[in-house]
Design a protein around this motif. Structure first.
Motif, PDB file in Angstrom:
ATOM      1  N   MET A 169       0.858  -1.175   0.000  1.00  0.00           N
ATOM      2  CA  MET A 169       0.000   0.000   0.000  1.00  0.00           C
ATOM      3  C   MET A 169       0.903   1.237   0.000  1.00  0.00           C
ATOM      4  O   MET A 169       1.773   1.386   0.855  1.00  0.00           O
ATOM      5  N   MET A 218      -4.839   8.969  -1.229  1.00  0.00           N
ATOM      6  CA  MET A 218      -5.264   7.582  -0.986  1.00  0.00           C
ATOM      7  C   MET A 218      -4.095   6.609  -1.134  1.00  0.00           C
ATOM      8  O   MET A 218      -3.052   6.948  -1.702  1.00  0.00           O
ATOM      9  N   MET A 219      -4.279   5.421  -0.590  1.00  0.00           N
ATOM     10  CA  MET A 219      -3.273   4.385  -0.724  1.00  0.00           C
ATOM     11  C   MET A 219      -3.846   3.211  -1.491  1.00  0.00           C
ATOM     12  O   MET A 219      -5.035   2.909  -1.404  1.00  0.00           O
ATOM     13  N   GLU A 220      -2.970   2.594  -2.222  1.00  0.00           N
ATOM     14  CA  GLU A 220      -3.351   1.435  -3.019  1.00  0.00           C
ATOM     15  C   GLU A 220      -2.064   0.657  -3.261  1.00  0.00           C
ATOM     16  O   GLU A 220      -0.973   1.217  -3.142  1.00  0.00           O
ATOM     17  N   ARG A 225     -13.085   5.984 -12.329  1.00  0.00           N
ATOM     18  CA  ARG A 225     -13.255   4.664 -11.696  1.00  0.00           C
ATOM     19  C   ARG A 225     -14.714   4.432 -11.337  1.00  0.00           C
ATOM     20  O   ARG A 225     -15.246   3.327 -11.487  1.00  0.00           O
ATOM     21  N   SER A 236      -5.858  -3.100   5.101  1.00  0.00           N
ATOM     22  CA  SER A 236      -5.661  -3.092   3.643  1.00  0.00           C
ATOM     23  C   SER A 236      -4.426  -3.903   3.271  1.00  0.00           C
ATOM     24  O   SER A 236      -4.404  -4.604   2.255  1.00  0.00           O
ATOM     25  N   LYS A 240      -7.213  -7.191  -3.702  1.00  0.00           N
ATOM     26  CA  LYS A 240      -6.941  -5.789  -3.989  1.00  0.00           C
ATOM     27  C   LYS A 240      -7.461  -4.964  -2.822  1.00  0.00           C
ATOM     28  O   LYS A 240      -8.383  -5.389  -2.105  1.00  0.00           O
ATOM     29  N   ALA A 241      -6.867  -3.788  -2.630  1.00  0.00           N
ATOM     30  CA  ALA A 241      -7.337  -2.952  -1.524  1.00  0.00           C
ATOM     31  C   ALA A 241      -7.141  -1.473  -1.843  1.00  0.00           C
ATOM     32  O   ALA A 241      -6.266  -1.109  -2.628  1.00  0.00           O
ATOM     33  N   THR A 242      -7.996  -0.646  -1.259  1.00  0.00           N
ATOM     34  CA  THR A 242      -7.785   0.809  -1.296  1.00  0.00           C
ATOM     35  C   THR A 242      -7.926   1.359   0.115  1.00  0.00           C
ATOM     36  O   THR A 242      -8.638   0.787   0.950  1.00  0.00           O
ATOM     37  N   TRP A 243      -7.235   2.451   0.366  1.00  0.00           N
ATOM     38  CA  TRP A 243      -7.280   3.133   1.666  1.00  0.00           C
ATOM     39  C   TRP A 243      -7.432   4.616   1.371  1.00  0.00           C
ATOM     40  O   TRP A 243      -6.595   5.189   0.666  1.00  0.00           O
ATOM     41  N   MET A 244      -8.502   5.182   1.851  1.00  0.00           N
ATOM     42  CA  MET A 244      -8.764   6.599   1.552  1.00  0.00           C
ATOM     43  C   MET A 244      -8.990   7.361   2.847  1.00  0.00           C
ATOM     44  O   MET A 244      -9.931   7.070   3.585  1.00  0.00           O
ATOM     45  N   ILE A 282     -11.346  -2.764  -7.756  1.00  0.00           N
ATOM     46  CA  ILE A 282     -12.124  -1.877  -6.891  1.00  0.00           C
ATOM     47  C   ILE A 282     -12.398  -0.599  -7.665  1.00  0.00           C
ATOM     48  O   ILE A 282     -11.457   0.074  -8.095  1.00  0.00           O
ATOM     49  N   PRO A 337     -13.061   4.174  -4.625  1.00  0.00           N
ATOM     50  CA  PRO A 337     -12.351   4.003  -3.359  1.00  0.00           C
ATOM     51  C   PRO A 337     -13.005   4.797  -2.229  1.00  0.00           C
ATOM     52  O   PRO A 337     -12.531   4.786  -1.102  1.00  0.00           O
TER      53      PRO A 337
END
Lengths: 352, 179, 246, 68
Positions: A4, A174-176, A250, B23, B32-36, B59, B62
């Motif tokens: 991440m 954001m993180m991904e 998205r 995440s 899969k992951a997202t962090w917002m 995803i 997010p």
């Protein structure tokens, strides 16, 4: 498996990997992590880093750095990018490359700290005085942000044209998961100042500006032909086609994915290059499409103007163009859908 | 299957980190992951929060939509986020801190964990978020205890923070066992 | 017959300035110093916006097209990326002190290791003689038609003094062009400034009081007289700071 | 051969050389160069090749030589 990573950090690291020689900037939310990261990472990687006195100063550092043929990056947000525009115009006048990351915050003037897409027109129309365009690329994910920053330096050098990475506060923050590309070692470009007067550079005061205009027009046509980028889903039989970029891109993909599972014929063009606008995407669109709908995190809709222009050019001149705008932040899918239902019901007037 | 979890609390309680661990556990398990985060002016209002999504597939949004679960570590967070919790969703609270009336919706499940008491017993006050995360992982049922611990430890190890591995593991296990 | 004094070869074509303008002299002095210090093939010049932006066609060296006042920033980057190259910012007072105040001061503040040579001719030359921050009290310009009123616009700026006393830079001096002796002294200042850069000591700056006969509405000789009588008493000549060599 | 070479086409008639010549060896021509200026003329009999004209000239008109 990648880890991440925050969008801003990922873009900064991608620039290091792409062989960036220098970063100059001035901190501003929501782009500051790029600069904070560079403040130690550039030195660690043996690159130059300058905290400038202002956005203006930062851009003129970029201008100077480009003149000696270095790969150079700056990043800012909203009004910070506005301050840079004088230097952007100077750089375009000199045919100097650089990469500029614009992490958009919502609004005019001071704007807000929140995420938005209100700077589309400034970035895609050049932004400063004169007749030029920046190549504008807009990622929708952290991985794509990394890939586009990495690519941007090459495009910028290839066309001797500024490349703007236009992203949103939300993507910067954001993180991904993402994987980084390999390190590239790039020497200073050989067309630049070397102190030996190997490459005399013509002065704008004395150059043939008409000749230059013709050369620039040809270059613009070449970029338009070669550098359109987009992702399209379901447009071939779509009754409505969404146009969106960045995070709303998205969201539009998600809406279409969901709708098509239910059998509803929706399509989406997620623009990745904003200039050149991906006009070729129209070639695959259903000729009987009922409407084009942009989804934008902005007051009034800006991309909708481009969609209408290119719809006309591509023979969709009678197809109405709508826009779904949303307040600062990340649009909620449910709100977008509600507005889309209103469009389908004929309750919303088209923009064009 | 896409899952959405909101982590909310006072700044300093480690809610953003708890979200990040979840995440990272998702990635560790091949998802899969997202962090917002919610950032900017809103974060100065007393609560910090982030939205984590994870899924086997792509995803799309997010952003915060309708969370399947919420971890609320203070009363303002509980009051704010209980409204957007998906019907049938889980509201996980530190019952030592969220002492208000939590019986405000009958279509969701509110689970209290005395996390502050637990971390005091463990003499690990900074482990509050991890105790809560242990409980959350069990309630969500998407990751086994060991899978989640491995993912968490992997993340801290990459950040060069292995020193806390034993304490983190212990806190996670206590949380996991508490629900 | 041996040549004893000859215009440096890098000044390949005549400078395009008005009769009696000081630019031609200062450019020659700089290029003499560049040649004498052995930097003929390792020098980048930053030109300003103003009369000196016409220099391109005269000098066979790399000339960076500076934006109005921003050379302080641009040359910061050039020098950092090419630390072994002699980097010279050539600017007018309007460029460096008015519109470029922030960039000029910030470069000095950071002690960027390049050299600034400013031409102080007490007005905006290229745009037709408007008031600059260096315009003397009572001096008539096209934007101070009744003479500069210091109540409204402040006293003439002394940027070299500000830099010399405020920041940890290497070298600051002020020269003038009214006699051969003063011209030679000015060359000495420029050479020391460039030497300080070459030695990596720090930022260096030389201001030159320079005649602008056209916009002063004087003959070149009257303009030289004006510098002696009117400018030198306010703008003292000499070294303001010299940290010395290595 | 004269001690000072004068590139008369570069002269803009500013008069600095005339004023600062210690031997009053420089005067202006009677005719004009192609730019319309009366150009500097050096009286070789008075010239001591001191180079003051070179020093004061903004336009690179002068080149100074000395006998070997």
């Amino acid at each position: 498996m990648g880890d991440m990573v925050k969008g801003n950090i990922a873009m900064a690291e991608a620039a290091i990997r792409a062989g960036m020689h220098m970063y100059a900037g001035y901190p501003i939310t929501p782009s500051s992590e790029i600069m904070e990261y560079m403040s130690w990472r550039a030195q660690e990687a043996g690159r130059q880093y300058i905290q400038a006195e202002s956005e203006l100063g930062a851009m003129y550092m970029v201008y100077g750095a480009a003149s000696v043929g270095s790969r150079v990056l700056t990043a800012s947000s909203g009004l910070g990018i506005s301050l840079k525009q004088e230097g952007v115009s100077y750089m375009q006048a000199a045919d100097y490359p650089c990469v500029m990351i614009s992490v958009c915050r919502y609004g005019d003037g001071l704007g807000s700290l929140q995420s938005g897409q209100t700077d589309y027109l400034r970035e895609t129309r050049g932004g400063g005085n004169g007749d030029y365009r920046n190549i504008v690329l807009s990622p929708s994910s952290v991985q794509e942000a990394v890939d586009l920053v990495y690519l941007a330096f090459d495009l910028s050098e290839k066309y001797r044209n500024i490349v703007v990475i236009l992203t949103e506060g939300a993507l910067g923050q954001m993180m991904e998961d993402c994987e980084y590309p390999d390190y590239k070692e790039v020497p200073f470009y050989d067309w630049a100042f070397d102190g030996k007067h190997t490459n005399p550079q013509p002065s704008q005061m004395t150059m043939d500006l008409y000749e230059r205009a013709q050369r620039r027009n040809a270059l613009r046509a070449e970029i338009t032909e070669n550098e359109q980028r987009w992702e399209a889903v379901g447009v071939e039989d779509a009754e409505y086609v969404f146009f969106a970029y960045g995070i709303p891109g998205r969201i539009a993909l998600g809406i279409v994915d969901d709708a098509r599972k239910r059998g509803e014929k929706l399509g989406v063009v997620r623009a990745i290059s904003l200039w050149p606008f991906p006009q070729k995407a129209f070639d695959a669109i259903n000729k009987d499409v009922k409407g084009f709908v942009t989804i934008e995190t902005a007051d009034d809709g800006q991309m909708v103007e481009d969609v209408a222009l290119f719809a006309k050019k591509k023979g969709f001149g009678d197809v109405p163009c709508y826009t779904i705008t949303s307040p600062p932040g990340v649009p909620k899918t449910v709100d977008v859908l509600k507005k889309f239902e209103a469009i389908k019901a004929g309750e919303v007037k088209e923009v064009f | 299957m896409l899952k959405e979890v909101v982590f909310a609390g006072f700044g300093g309680q480690g809610v953003l980190t708890a979200g990040l661990i979840l995440s990272q556990v998702a990635l560790f398990s091949g998802k899969k992951a997202t962090w917002m985060p919610e950032y900017g002016a809103a974060m100065r209002g007393g609560t910090a929060n982030c939205t984590v999504k994870y899924s086997d597939g792509r995803i799309f949004s997010p952003g915060q939509e309708a969370p399947d679960a919420i971890m609320a570590l203070n009363i303002p967070s509980f009051n704010r986020f209980i409204k957007i919790l998906k019907p049938g969703g889980i509201m996980l609270i530190d019952s030592d801190i969220v002492t208000c009336d939590t019986n405000v919706r009958d279509d969701v499940k509110v689970v209290g964990v005395p996390a502050t008491t637990i971390v005091n017993e463990l003499n690990n006050p900074r482990g509050l978020n991890i105790v809560m995360l242990g409980a959350l992982v069990k309630l969500m049922g998407d990751y086994s205890e060991q899978e989640a611990i491995d993912g968490m430890n992997d993340m801290f190890s990459k950040k060069g923070k292995n020193a806390f591995e034993a304490a983190n593991t212990e806190a996670f296990k206590r949380g996991y066992a508490s629900v | 017959m041996a040549v004893v004094k000859k215009v440096p070869e890098k000044i390949a074509r005549q400078v395009p300035f008005c009769p009696g303008c000081g630019h031609g002299i200062v450019v020659r002095l700089i290029m003499e110093c560049v040649e004498e210090l052995g930097y003929n093939d390792n020098v980048i010049f930053g030109k300003p916006v103003g009369c000196a932006s016409l220099l391109d066609n005269s000098l066979d060296i790399d000339i960076f097209t500076g934006a109005h006042g921003r050379n302080g920033a641009s040359l910061t980057a050039i020098k950092r990326l090419k630390p072994d190259t002699l980097v010279i910012s050539y600017q007018g007072d309007g460029d460096a002190y008015n519109i470029g105040f922030a960039e000029t001061m910030n470069a000095a503040y950071r002690n960027e290791k390049f050299t600034v040579v400013t031409i102080n001719n007490t007005n905006f030359g290229m745009t037709g003689g408007q008031m600059a921050w260096t315009t003397m009290p009572g001096q008539k310009t096209t934007t101070s038609v009744n003479g500069r009123d210091v109540e409204l616009s402040g006293l003439p700026i002394k940027m070299p003094e500000m830099i010399a006393t405020s920041f940890d830079t290497a070298y600051v001096a002020r020269g003038a062009l009214f006699t051969p002796a003063e011209i030679n002294k000015t060359k000495g200042y420029i050479k020391k400034a460039l030497q300080a850069q070459s030695d990596g000591i720090g930022h260096s700056m030389v201001e030159v009081l320079s005649p602008c006969p056209t916009n002063w509405h004087m003959s070149p000789l009257e303009a030289q007289e004006r510098i002696i009588k009117e400018l030198v008493p306010y703008y003292p000549l000499g070294e303001l700071k010299n940290k010395g060599g290595k | 051969m004269s001690k000072v070479i004068v590139k008369k086409e570069q002269c803009k008639q500013c008069g600095y050389c005339v004023k600062h010549c210690p031997k009053q060896a420089i005067s202006f021509s009677a005719d004009f160069n192609s730019s319309g200026f009366k150009y500097a003329v050096v009286d070789d009999s008075k010239c001591i090749a001191c180079g003051m004209c070179y020093t004061t000239c903004p336009d690179g008109v002068f080149e100074i030589r000395k006998p070997d």
